[in-house]
Design a protein around this motif. Structure first.
Motif: not given
Lengths: 87, 621
Positions: B23-30, B127-129, B131-138, B156-162
């Motif tokens: 779910c993006g834990k390590s990306a968020l950690f980084n 962390a609701l991670n 959210t960019d992909l969620a937006a893309r899937e409407r 709300e977060t998008v770990a890979v886009r900080k």
């Protein structure tokens, strides 16, 4: 009585099947087995839409199923714990 | 600054990062710590805990944990997570805050685990991670309603886009000084919590979205009964061809650079020990290995891209049937494929395999997968003995032989798995249950970081272990010097010459000369060191002209074809890597299994080399 849809084990379904989860096969009605509990933790639950998407190209086992928003791969034997009805 | 505070002994509040796999834990950690923990798009990428300090104004220690679907641990990695969050871990103390990461595109499912962790009575932030992909899937989620329903802050977060990091840091700092959330009864069994989670999700989700439509479409192709397997094997074949053909030009450039440096040294330094030290010792030895950096980077590029797209889990699905036939399951394919890069992370990745015997079997066969350290060995020998010609349709003969060596490793791994599962690791086969993640285009930043890290590790090894063993070998090869009236090259009379001659007795039956025999000794530390050692040994025993021509042409004239083939067969099996032995000891908790592994691999190596050498001699003789 024939109008009531019969439930069948998910493990016997082929790609293209789509339906609803009606329940789980359990030896004991009150305590669910560890395998069923694991399936629930992965996202299987009563009332959810389910579809068989793919099967292994070499031996038709395992299968990949869509459950809610997820795609889960599992072997047919384990899939047999899930009861489904076609929609 | 944060590190200073920690160094002075102030105990910072500990935040544990918990959530479902992938779910993006390590990306968020980084993103929160600025560290470079491995990030990949398949369940089970993180198998151990890792901690770091949150950057910026807040003083918090963050612990990244392996993903799990519940606190009922089913594998070694999940057990780590359970121990840390329940405060029963041997080293980590109980966290002060839990950062519960949730995939916004799969809220209903992930919420169940949030409710389970909430019961621990530790202050929590969600962390609701993604959210960019969620937006893309409407998909549209009412964050305020969600937060009210579960009674903890939701960011709300998008770990890979900080995105959302500052809000998250503030919420975590606030939670660290807040009381735990008030108890709300969501149920005690999985089933009850599942029901509660679905109910909350239903009120918080404003729009359900269109589902992972792209992923479904891609899967229709990549999991097609015919196209699927063809793509998988095609990808693997392309990978090995690319390692050979794409790397050619950069490797020639590095080689030319080393050659001209040697020529330059010869022109400015007087003939003697100093020249020999730099030219025969360091440049011929370390240089022989550094040449392979481009190949290793190309191999890692392929594996990193496969890992970050989500294809790994599909490969496991396709391979499950084959793996089942030897008593393993498709899950074991992921650590084994990682072992093509390096067996050490591969062996650690086996932690995500729930069944202990399956895990042990995977660990024991991981060294049979051709790791990147074998590339230098294979490439040098193939370049020296296999003609560089095509066998139709742009397939090179050299690449084909390389593919054959990889195949030999894979097939023997499968055979060994079948043997082990029927003997030492006997037991019922485990089932196969794996979430297939949604496809994502490879994150260029993560791939670049992965490649940079690999280049750094490779060059550091070249500068440390390979350099040191080369220098020692050079020293032993130069002293003692040749006696008066010597007829052979001086090296024959040195320590290396003497050790080599003694070892040759053992290795002569498989066609190894004394130079190879002696190169295997430092090669125990790591496989590529054997090539560095051969570089030094042949550099010292050959003429100037030969040295400048490079190791490939030296070997071509020094070895017979049966010896070369025997040498290749040896390296398919030989457990020449201290790191692999060390990590096996750590992962299996004792010396029993690493000892077994080393013994069986050496027996296989000697046997395979013996048969190869005898067969080749007979066929060519």
């Amino acid at each position: 009585m024939t109008s009531i849809p019969l439930s069948e084990p998910l493990g016997t379904c082929m790609p293209g099947f789509s339906g609803t989860i009606t329940g789980f096969t359990s030896d004991n009605k009150d305590i669910e087995s560890a395998s069923v509990e694991q399936l629930r933790e992965m996202g299987f639950t009563e009332g959810l839409d389910i579809a068989v998407l793919h099967q292994n190209p070499f031996g038709r086992d395992p299968i990949a199923v869509r459950v809610g928003a997820m795609t889960i791969a599992l072997r047919r034997q384990q899939a047999n714990l899930v009861q489904v009805t076609a929609s | 600054m944060n590190e200073q505070i920690a160094a002075e002994g102030t105990v910072l509040p500990i935040v544990a990062v918990v959530g479902n796999p992938n779910c993006g834990k390590s990306a968020l950690f980084n993103a929160l710590t600025g560290l470079r923990q491995k990030v990949a798009n398949y369940p089970g990428a993180t198998v151990e805990r890792r901690s770091g300090q949150v950057t910026g104004a807040v003083n918090l220690t963050l612990i990244d944990l392996p993903g799990t679907y519940s606190l009922t641990a089913r594998s070694v990695d999940e057990e780590v997570t359970r121990q840390v969050v329940t405060g029963t871990h041997a080293i980590e103390s109980k966290p002060n805050v839990i950062l519960s990461v949730v995939d916004a595109t799969n809220l209903a499912q992930h919420l169940r685990f949030v409710l389970e962790i909430r019961e621990l009575g530790i202050p929590m932030v969600v962390a609701l991670n993604m959210t960019d992909l969620a937006a893309r899937e409407r998909i549209s989620i009412d964050v305020t309603a969600l937060s009210e329903q579960i009674g903890v802050p939701v960011i709300e977060t998008v770990a890979v886009r900080k995105k959302g990091l500052d809000d998250l840091k503030l919420a975590l700092a606030k939670a660290a000084i807040s009381p735990p959330p008030s108890m709300i009864e969501f149920g005690q069994t999985v089933r009850q919590r599942q029901k509660a989670a679905r109910k909350i999700a239903a009120t918080a989700i404003i729009s359900e979205g269109i589902g992972h439509r792209t992923t479904r479409q891609i899967d229709r192709i990549l999991l097609n009964p015919i196209i699927g397997p063809v793509t998988l094997f095609g990808l693997l074949f392309l990978m090995f061809q690319a390692v050979f053909s794409w790397a050619e030009t950069p490797m020639e450039l590095i080689e030319a650079g080393i050659g001209s440096t040697q020529a330059f040294l010869v022109s400015i330094l007087p003939d003697g020990l100093i020249l020999s030290f730099f030219s025969d010792g360091i440049l011929a030895g370390v240089g022989a290995v550094v040449v392979f950096l481009p190949q290793i980077l190309i191999l890692f590029l392929f594996i990193l891209v496969l890992e970050s797209t989500g294809y790994m889990a599909r490969a496991a699905f396709i391979m499950d049937r084959l793996m089942a036939s030897v008593g393993l399951n498709g899950r074991a394919f992921i650590p084994l494929l990682s072992s093509f890069a390096c067996a050490v992370p591969g062996i650690m990745a086996a932690r995500s395999i729930a069944n202990e015997r399956d895990r042990l079997t995977t660990i024991l066969i991981a060294p049979l997968m051709t790791c990147s350290a074998r590339l230098p060995v294979y490439t040098v020998v193939i370049a020296a003995f296999i003609p560089n010609q095509t066998v139709g349709a742009g397939i090179g003969l050299q690449g084909l032989v390389m593919f054959g060596l990889y195949l030999a490793g894979i097939l023997s791994a499968l055979v060994m798995a079948a043997v082990l599962k029927r003997t030492v690791a006997k037991g019922e086969a485990d089932s196969f249950l794996l979430e297939l993640p949604k496809y994502q285009s490879p994150n260029i930043r993560f791939v670049a970081i992965g490649l940079y890290e690999r280049a750094r590790i490779f060059l550091r090894r070249a500068g440390t272990i390979i350099l040191v063993s080369t220098i020692i070998l050079w020293g032993l090869a130069v002293y003692p010097g040749a006696p008066e009236g010597a007829t052979e090259p001086a090296i024959t009379y040195s320590f290396v010459g003497v050790i080599g001659s003694a070892l040759e007795v053992v290795f002569a039956p498989i066609g190894f000369n004394w130079e190879i025999s002696v190169a295997l000794v430092p090669g125990m530390a790591a496989r590529e060191v054997a090539i560095a050692a051969l570089g030094t040994v042949y550099s010292l025993s050959g003429s100037e002209a030969m040295i400048e021509a490079g190791l490939v042409s030296v070997l071509n004239s020094a070895w017979s074809l049966p010896t070369a083939l025997s040498f290749l067969a040896w390296f398919v099996f030989a457990p020449q890597c201290l790191s692999t032995i060390a990590v096996t000891r750590r992962e299996t908790g004792g010396w029993k299994w690493p000892a077994f592994m080393v013994a069986y691999l050496f027996v296989l190596a000697y046997g395979a080399s013996f048969i190869t050498f005898r067969m080749a001699t007979w066929l060519l003789g």
